[in-house]
Scaffold this motif. Structure first.
Motif, PDB file in Angstrom:
ATOM      1  N   ASP A 241      60.776  77.834   5.960  1.00 16.46           N
ATOM      2  CA  ASP A 241      59.323  77.732   6.125  1.00 16.46           C
ATOM      3  C   ASP A 241      58.826  76.334   5.767  1.00 16.46           C
ATOM      4  OD1 ASP A 241      59.140  80.385   6.906  1.00 16.46           O
ATOM      5  OD2 ASP A 241      58.824  81.085   4.858  1.00 16.46           O
ATOM      6  N   VAL A 242      59.357  75.793   4.679  1.00 15.75           N
ATOM      7  CA  VAL A 242      58.954  74.452   4.259  1.00 15.75           C
ATOM      8  C   VAL A 242      59.418  73.421   5.278  1.00 15.75           C
ATOM      9  CG1 VAL A 242      59.232  72.686   2.477  1.00 15.75           C
ATOM     10  CG2 VAL A 242      58.923  75.072   1.824  1.00 15.75           C
ATOM     11  N   ALA A 243      60.668  73.547   5.741  1.00 19.48           N
ATOM     12  CA  ALA A 243      61.206  72.604   6.732  1.00 19.48           C
ATOM     13  C   ALA A 243      60.386  72.649   8.017  1.00 19.48           C
ATOM     14  CB  ALA A 243      62.670  72.921   7.014  1.00 19.48           C
ATOM     15  N   LYS A 244      60.014  73.857   8.436  1.00 25.15           N
ATOM     16  CA  LYS A 244      59.226  74.006   9.658  1.00 25.15           C
ATOM     17  C   LYS A 244      57.854  73.346   9.504  1.00 25.15           C
ATOM     18  CE  LYS A 244      59.389  78.131  11.145  1.00 25.15           C
ATOM     19  NZ  LYS A 244      59.147  79.553  11.417  1.00 25.15           N
ATOM     20  N   GLU A 245      57.230  73.561   8.368  1.00 26.18           N
ATOM     21  CA  GLU A 245      55.918  72.970   8.120  1.00 26.18           C
ATOM     22  C   GLU A 245      55.996  71.444   8.132  1.00 26.18           C
ATOM     23  OE1 GLU A 245      52.866  72.660   4.396  1.00 26.18           O
ATOM     24  OE2 GLU A 245      53.789  74.616   4.768  1.00 26.18           O
ATOM     25  N   GLU A 246      57.022  70.890   7.471  1.00 28.36           N
ATOM     26  CA  GLU A 246      57.181  69.440   7.435  1.00 28.36           C
ATOM     27  C   GLU A 246      57.497  68.889   8.820  1.00 28.36           C
ATOM     28  OE1 GLU A 246      56.406  67.459   4.885  1.00 28.36           O
ATOM     29  OE2 GLU A 246      55.783  69.303   3.904  1.00 28.36           O
ATOM     30  N   LEU A 247      58.263  69.645   9.603  1.00 30.44           N
ATOM     31  CA  LEU A 247      58.559  69.227  10.971  1.00 30.44           C
ATOM     32  C   LEU A 247      57.289  69.158  11.804  1.00 30.44           C
ATOM     33  CD1 LEU A 247      60.461  68.590  13.327  1.00 30.44           C
ATOM     34  CD2 LEU A 247      60.707  71.053  13.653  1.00 30.44           C
ATOM     35  N   PHE A 248      56.450  70.172  11.690  1.00 33.00           N
ATOM     36  CA  PHE A 248      55.193  70.169  12.436  1.00 33.00           C
ATOM     37  C   PHE A 248      54.308  68.997  12.029  1.00 33.00           C
ATOM     38  CE2 PHE A 248      55.664  74.975  13.064  1.00 33.00           C
ATOM     39  CZ  PHE A 248      56.275  74.795  14.285  1.00 33.00           C
TER      40      PHE A 248
ATOM     41  N   LEU B 205      65.244  68.551  11.894  1.00 31.45           N
ATOM     42  CA  LEU B 205      65.840  69.866  12.091  1.00 31.45           C
ATOM     43  C   LEU B 205      67.243  69.997  11.507  1.00 31.45           C
ATOM     44  CD1 LEU B 205      64.741  70.631  15.743  1.00 31.45           C
ATOM     45  CD2 LEU B 205      64.016  71.808  13.677  1.00 31.45           C
ATOM     46  N   ALA B 206      67.941  68.902  11.317  1.00 34.63           N
ATOM     47  CA  ALA B 206      69.332  68.942  10.872  1.00 34.63           C
ATOM     48  C   ALA B 206      69.541  69.760   9.599  1.00 34.63           C
ATOM     49  CB  ALA B 206      69.871  67.531  10.713  1.00 34.63           C
TER      50      ALA B 206
ATOM     51  N   LEU C  39      55.817  65.889  13.649  1.00 36.18           N
ATOM     52  CA  LEU C  39      55.567  65.866  15.089  1.00 36.18           C
ATOM     53  C   LEU C  39      54.113  65.534  15.395  1.00 36.18           C
ATOM     54  CD1 LEU C  39      57.641  68.945  16.263  1.00 36.18           C
ATOM     55  CD2 LEU C  39      58.183  66.532  16.582  1.00 36.18           C
ATOM     56  N   ALA C  40      53.199  66.079  14.607  1.00 35.57           N
ATOM     57  CA  ALA C  40      51.785  65.814  14.833  1.00 35.57           C
ATOM     58  C   ALA C  40      51.457  64.349  14.606  1.00 35.57           C
ATOM     59  CB  ALA C  40      50.933  66.689  13.913  1.00 35.57           C
TER      60      ALA C  40
ATOM     61  N   ARG D 272      62.388  61.951  19.697  1.00 33.87           N
ATOM     62  CA  ARG D 272      63.463  62.933  19.779  1.00 33.87           C
ATOM     63  C   ARG D 272      64.387  62.792  18.571  1.00 33.87           C
ATOM     64  NH1 ARG D 272      68.522  64.066  21.401  1.00 33.87           N
ATOM     65  NH2 ARG D 272      69.154  61.927  21.709  1.00 33.87           N
ATOM     66  N   GLN D 273      64.743  61.566  18.223  1.00 32.48           N
ATOM     67  CA  GLN D 273      65.606  61.336  17.063  1.00 32.48           C
ATOM     68  C   GLN D 273      64.937  61.806  15.771  1.00 32.48           C
ATOM     69  OE1 GLN D 273      68.763  60.398  16.960  1.00 32.48           O
ATOM     70  NE2 GLN D 273      68.832  60.276  19.194  1.00 32.48           N
ATOM     71  N   ALA D 274      63.629  61.592  15.667  1.00 26.98           N
ATOM     72  CA  ALA D 274      62.899  62.046  14.477  1.00 26.98           C
ATOM     73  C   ALA D 274      62.935  63.571  14.379  1.00 26.98           C
ATOM     74  CB  ALA D 274      61.459  61.546  14.516  1.00 26.98           C
TER      75      ALA D 274
END
Length: 83
Positions: free
Chosen positions: A17-24, A54-55, A27-28, A47-49
């Motif tokens: 959940d934390v990784a997903k939030e930071e990814l969003f 996600l890794a 991306l934003a 794309r690299q970011a």
């Protein structure tokens, strides 16, 4: 990864959940402001970011030798049992 784990513990929530939030958030903040900024190099950098973000969240089966490495193959194997 250590920072994500620390945030996860502090919030008492899952690491995914934390990784997903930071990814969003990443991306934003990386969206181009106009079409001129959407060059092949800019797209590749974004794309690299995304891949770097996600890794660390490779899934619940990561590192377990008893679990399949190919999710599609596993899914097809499971569905084959139904027929």
């Amino acid at each position: 990864m250590e920072l994500l784990e620390a945030v996860s513990r502090a919030r008492q929530t899952g690491l995914a959940d934390v990784a997903k939030e930071e990814l969003f958030k990443a991306l934003a903040s990386s969206k181009p402001t106009d079409d001129r900024d959407d060059t092949a190099n800019a797209r590749e950098a974004r794309r690299q970011a995304r891949l770097r973000a996600l890794a660390p969240s490779s899934g619940i089966w990561d590192g377990d030798p008893d679990k399949p490495k190919d999710g599609v193959a596993y899914q097809e194997e499971m569905r084959a049992e139904w027929s």
